[in-house]
Motif scaffolding. Sequence first.
Motif, short mmCIF file in Angstrom:
data_model
loop_
_atom_site.label_atom_id
_atom_site.label_comp_id
_atom_site.label_asym_id
_atom_site.label_seq_id
_atom_site.Cartn_x
_atom_site.Cartn_y
_atom_site.Cartn_z
N ILE A 141 0.76 -1.22 0.17
CA ILE A 141 0.00 0.05 0.02
C ILE A 141 0.93 1.00 0.19
O ILE A 141 2.24 1.21 0.26
N GLU A 142 0.40 2.46 -0.40
CA GLU A 142 0.82 3.77 -0.39
C GLU A 142 0.71 4.55 1.24
O GLU A 142 -0.18 5.26 1.01
N PHE A 143 1.43 3.88 2.16
CA PHE A 143 0.98 4.23 3.28
C PHE A 143 1.58 5.97 3.50
O PHE A 143 2.56 6.29 3.00
N VAL A 144 0.52 6.53 4.16
CA VAL A 144 0.57 8.14 4.29
C VAL A 144 1.16 8.54 5.47
O VAL A 144 0.39 8.58 6.27
N LEU A 145 2.65 8.60 5.57
CA LEU A 145 3.32 8.93 6.69
C LEU A 145 3.35 10.62 6.81
O LEU A 145 3.57 11.10 6.06
N ASN A 146 2.57 10.87 7.82
CA ASN A 146 2.61 12.29 8.29
C ASN A 146 3.98 12.40 9.39
O ASN A 146 3.70 12.30 10.44
N ALA A 147 5.02 12.46 8.65
CA ALA A 147 6.30 12.68 9.45
C ALA A 147 6.43 13.92 10.37
O ALA A 147 6.45 14.95 9.73
N ARG A 148 6.61 13.80 11.51
CA ARG A 148 6.35 14.93 12.47
C ARG A 148 8.03 15.32 13.00
O ARG A 148 8.50 14.60 13.43
N THR A 149 8.02 16.66 13.08
CA THR A 149 9.19 17.17 13.44
C THR A 149 9.01 18.15 14.60
O THR A 149 8.16 19.16 14.53
N ASP A 150 9.69 18.15 15.64
CA ASP A 150 9.30 18.82 17.13
C ASP A 150 10.16 19.73 17.13
O ASP A 150 10.70 20.56 18.17
N ALA A 151 10.89 20.30 15.96
CA ALA A 151 12.02 21.50 16.02
C ALA A 151 11.27 22.59 16.67
O ALA A 151 12.14 23.36 17.19
N VAL A 152 10.17 22.94 16.38
CA VAL A 152 9.53 24.26 16.72
C VAL A 152 9.15 23.97 18.48
O VAL A 152 9.46 24.66 19.18
N LEU A 153 8.27 22.97 18.60
CA LEU A 153 7.98 22.65 19.93
C LEU A 153 8.99 22.50 20.91
O LEU A 153 8.84 22.74 22.05
N ARG A 154 10.17 21.93 20.58
CA ARG A 154 11.23 21.80 21.44
C ARG A 154 12.23 22.80 21.47
O ARG A 154 13.27 22.49 21.92
N ALA A 155 12.16 23.73 20.67
CA ALA A 155 13.16 24.80 20.55
C ALA A 155 13.37 25.53 21.86
O ALA A 155 12.74 25.71 22.55
N ASP A 156 14.62 25.71 22.04
CA ASP A 156 15.09 26.32 23.30
C ASP A 156 14.21 27.74 23.20
O ASP A 156 14.40 28.57 22.03
N LYS A 157 13.95 28.44 24.30
CA LYS A 157 13.12 29.49 24.36
C LYS A 157 13.87 30.84 24.00
O LYS A 157 13.59 31.83 23.31
N GLY A 158 15.44 30.61 24.16
CA GLY A 158 16.18 31.78 23.75
C GLY A 158 16.77 31.69 22.19
O GLY A 158 17.68 32.57 21.84
N ALA A 159 16.47 30.78 21.57
CA ALA A 159 16.95 30.33 20.24
C ALA A 159 16.39 31.60 19.24
O ALA A 159 15.08 31.79 19.27
N PRO A 160 17.21 31.84 18.55
CA PRO A 160 16.49 32.81 17.54
C PRO A 160 15.53 32.17 16.73
O PRO A 160 15.73 31.04 16.19
N ARG A 161 14.41 32.76 16.41
CA ARG A 161 13.23 32.21 15.64
C ARG A 161 13.58 31.71 14.33
O ARG A 161 13.21 30.74 13.93
N ALA A 162 14.42 32.45 13.63
CA ALA A 162 14.75 32.02 12.29
C ALA A 162 15.60 30.65 12.26
O ALA A 162 15.37 30.06 11.38
N GLN A 163 16.41 30.52 13.40
CA GLN A 163 17.15 29.38 13.39
C GLN A 163 16.25 28.14 13.59
O GLN A 163 16.46 26.90 12.98
N THR A 164 15.19 28.58 14.49
CA THR A 164 14.12 27.18 14.72
C THR A 164 13.32 26.83 13.31
O THR A 164 13.41 25.80 13.29
N ILE A 165 13.10 27.80 12.74
CA ILE A 165 12.34 27.60 11.68
C ILE A 165 13.09 27.00 10.56
O ILE A 165 12.67 25.99 9.85
N ASP A 166 14.63 27.55 10.58
CA ASP A 166 15.52 26.70 9.40
C ASP A 166 15.71 25.08 10.07
O ASP A 166 15.71 24.38 9.02
N GLU A 167 15.89 25.01 11.26
CA GLU A 167 15.84 23.53 11.70
C GLU A 167 14.72 22.79 11.19
O GLU A 167 14.92 21.46 10.75
N ALA A 168 13.59 23.21 11.50
CA ALA A 168 12.26 22.42 11.05
C ALA A 168 12.32 22.39 9.73
O ALA A 168 11.99 21.25 9.16
#
Length: 264
Positions: A141-168
């Motif tokens: 079957i063509e399994f539909v994986l919704n691969a989740r990254t927690d890069a935004v949820l688990r980002a350090d509060k002091g990390a630059p937001r642009a850096q967090t988005i780039d990691e995601a």
Amino acid sequence: MTQLANPDLAARARTLLDLHEAPEILTLANVWDVVSAQVVADTGARALATASHSIASSFGYADGENIPLELHLDMVRRIVQAVDLPVSMDFEAGYGNPGETARRAIEIGVVGGNLEDQMKPLDQAVAAVEAVMAAGREAGIEFVLNARTDAVLRADKGAPRAQTIDEAIRRGRAFLEAGAPVVFVPGLVARDEIQTVAQAFGPRKLTVISVPGVSLPVSELQELGVARVSTGPFTQRVALTALQDAAAALLAGGTLPAGTRPLN
């Protein structure tokens, strides 16, 4: 070796994939038991997704793979058997063996799933994605994986937001290259960030979650190129909020809400 797939299972998987690739956004109100699945299905929903947090809560377990996998799978099996729609299962981080967990989910009729990376080293996270996709191919079957990254949820509060988005974006692209049809980035709610990530992934590749009182309307998410919006534990919280409010009003000397419908 690829198996000869159950035709109905293969058709449901293909339908779910088509819904992600279509121009219209796929909206999924997450469910947690048979009656919630039936109620949502009766709204005209085109597919269903389970919420692991909500299923765990229903049995008295905290989120985070605390509910035994057997119990979790049994509830999802009941949901699959109760509706005539494609069902995607949230199997968290894969219970220690993402490929095997995906295989067991497919055996009970699941045709899609969420898999958390929990910010593990990228090579490990990619290997988990590959294992799930391989399980789908082995089942034919063509399994539909919704691969989740927690890069935004688990980002350090002091990390630059642009850096967090780039990691995601970095992690999400790696999951797409590993075969995942879509990537889930919880924590994205700002229009500019959603637009940036959606453009980086390509059309119809981004999934976001709708957060009460915070998220953009579904119609606007569609305009930004989002493939899918889900609700996670929030639909159960909507139901529980209504229950608690109704009970409080009754205990205060009132009545149950007018307009309550016989949905079960």
